[in-house]
Enzyme design. Sequence first.
Site, mmCIF file in Angstrom:
data_model
loop_
_atom_site.group_PDB
_atom_site.id
_atom_site.type_symbol
_atom_site.label_atom_id
_atom_site.label_comp_id
_atom_site.label_asym_id
_atom_site.label_seq_id
_atom_site.Cartn_x
_atom_site.Cartn_y
_atom_site.Cartn_z
ATOM 1 N N ASN A 227 49.020 35.364 28.642
ATOM 2 C CA ASN A 227 49.295 36.794 28.563
ATOM 3 C C ASN A 227 50.051 37.142 27.277
ATOM 4 O O ASN A 227 50.812 36.334 26.749
ATOM 5 C CB ASN A 227 50.125 37.233 29.782
ATOM 6 C CG ASN A 227 49.396 36.969 31.080
ATOM 7 O OD1 ASN A 227 48.161 36.850 31.101
ATOM 8 N ND2 ASN A 227 50.145 36.817 32.165
ATOM 9 N N HIS B 65 48.172 32.734 23.522
ATOM 10 C CA HIS B 65 47.301 33.789 22.980
ATOM 11 C C HIS B 65 48.094 34.832 22.208
ATOM 12 O O HIS B 65 47.605 35.928 21.941
ATOM 13 C CB HIS B 65 46.500 34.454 24.105
ATOM 14 C CG HIS B 65 45.473 33.542 24.690
ATOM 15 N ND1 HIS B 65 44.805 33.831 25.854
ATOM 16 C CD2 HIS B 65 45.003 32.329 24.286
ATOM 17 C CE1 HIS B 65 43.962 32.837 26.131
ATOM 18 N NE2 HIS B 65 44.075 31.916 25.199
ATOM 19 N N SER C 35 41.347 33.159 35.668
ATOM 20 C CA SER C 35 39.969 32.972 36.151
ATOM 21 C C SER C 35 39.366 31.647 35.696
ATOM 22 O O SER C 35 38.289 31.269 36.109
ATOM 23 C CB SER C 35 39.087 34.119 35.626
ATOM 24 O OG SER C 35 39.051 34.073 34.203
ATOM 25 N N GLU D 30 41.430 35.394 43.793
ATOM 26 C CA GLU D 30 40.068 34.921 44.104
ATOM 27 C C GLU D 30 39.854 33.588 43.408
ATOM 28 O O GLU D 30 40.435 33.349 42.350
ATOM 29 C CB GLU D 30 39.032 35.950 43.615
ATOM 30 C CG GLU D 30 39.098 37.274 44.351
ATOM 31 C CD GLU D 30 38.160 38.322 43.719
ATOM 32 O OE1 GLU D 30 38.115 39.440 44.217
ATOM 33 O OE2 GLU D 30 37.485 37.980 42.710
HETATM 34 N N1 APR Z 1 47.753 37.854 42.115
HETATM 35 C C1 APR Z 1 47.220 36.659 41.759
HETATM 36 N N2 APR Z 1 46.062 36.527 41.056
HETATM 37 C C2 APR Z 1 45.419 37.677 40.729
HETATM 38 C C3 APR Z 1 45.900 38.956 41.078
HETATM 39 C C4 APR Z 1 47.129 39.018 41.801
HETATM 40 N N3 APR Z 1 47.668 40.194 42.166
HETATM 41 N N4 APR Z 1 45.014 39.897 40.617
HETATM 42 C C5 APR Z 1 44.023 39.216 40.015
HETATM 43 N N5 APR Z 1 44.254 37.884 40.095
HETATM 44 C C6 APR Z 1 43.439 36.781 39.564
HETATM 45 C C7 APR Z 1 41.953 37.029 39.628
HETATM 46 O O1 APR Z 1 41.415 36.541 40.868
HETATM 47 C C8 APR Z 1 41.447 36.186 38.441
HETATM 48 O O2 APR Z 1 41.204 34.854 38.854
HETATM 49 O O3 APR Z 1 43.759 36.665 38.201
HETATM 50 C C9 APR Z 1 42.625 36.191 37.471
HETATM 51 C C10 APR Z 1 42.420 37.074 36.263
HETATM 52 O O4 APR Z 1 41.385 36.514 35.489
HETATM 53 P P1 APR Z 1 41.071 37.164 34.052
HETATM 54 O O5 APR Z 1 41.022 38.643 34.193
HETATM 55 O O6 APR Z 1 39.896 36.454 33.487
HETATM 56 O O7 APR Z 1 42.384 36.846 33.180
HETATM 57 P P2 APR Z 1 42.739 35.490 32.436
HETATM 58 O O8 APR Z 1 42.269 34.304 33.225
HETATM 59 O O9 APR Z 1 44.194 35.561 32.111
HETATM 60 O O10 APR Z 1 41.887 35.607 31.075
HETATM 61 C C11 APR Z 1 42.073 34.582 30.121
HETATM 62 O O11 APR Z 1 40.738 35.803 28.505
HETATM 63 O O12 APR Z 1 40.143 37.750 27.423
HETATM 64 C C12 APR Z 1 40.896 36.610 27.344
HETATM 65 O O13 APR Z 1 42.805 36.484 26.010
HETATM 66 C C13 APR Z 1 42.347 36.964 27.227
HETATM 67 O O14 APR Z 1 44.232 35.676 27.985
HETATM 68 C C14 APR Z 1 42.988 36.238 28.397
HETATM 69 C C15 APR Z 1 41.967 35.161 28.721
#
Ligand code: APR
Length: 237
Positions: free
Chosen positions: A93, A110, A179, A205
Amino acid sequence: MTRTVFVLTGAGISAESGLGTFRDRDGVWARFDPMRLATPEGFAADPVLVHEFYNHRRRDARAAAPNPAHAALARLEAGLAARGGRLFLCTQNIDDLHERAGSRHVVHMHGEVLRARCTACGTETVWHEDLGVETPCPHCGRRETMRPDVVWFGEMPKQLDVIDEALAEADLFVAVGTSGAVYPAAGNVAQARAFGIPTLALTLEAADNAGLFEATRLGRASETVPAFVDEVLSAKV
Ligand code: APR
């Protein structure tokens, strides 16, 4: 038992603070084109658009507040240190909610939207205001050289050597709210398994790399992370 715990966080840990995730149904990349907004080529093609996108994200990050998941990880850092152990907190983040919750050592692989970098002299600066093409570098004074100090697709994440070293020393690997879609962060769990380290995912998820985790607990981070921290600090994990 001294513990060295490696925690990797993603957008899901900040979701309950009101900051959007990327790949959920209404995620950032469902509404915006990452190729235009999160690549060096996109910035070169339209720096005004990219600055505007990150100015919004910087304002949102500043307006957000840490949630109980961020607070629990700050408690884990202090609790492990008091026992002679260590928390290595690596986040994907770009917000500063971990720091504002009290975490003292955070690796932002990042980058950080609350920092800016001059592409001419390389100076990195804490930056809380809007950034634009005309913003002069506070160090060298040049214009049209400032950018958000974040890592875009196609760029090298930060501190990968420090992250790999910490993984090798850990005796527990936990991923929170990610994710598993973006490498190299998504590969950390495989590295941990190769080192024989127990692995746990705390997410809403199942992640793309869910099959690599020995255990997954589904739920909101503000509930699952404090419960996990209580278990570690009462030495049940
Ligand atoms: N509590 C726990 N997990 C959650 C919640 C919550 N309230 N809300 C969403 N999630 C989970 C979702 O199920 C998903 O698995 O958080 C994850 C978010 O995934 P992404 O949106 O893909 O975010 P992230 O994994 O941080 O993305 C990685 O991608 O675009 C790039 O640089 C950006 O750092 C980012 C990287």
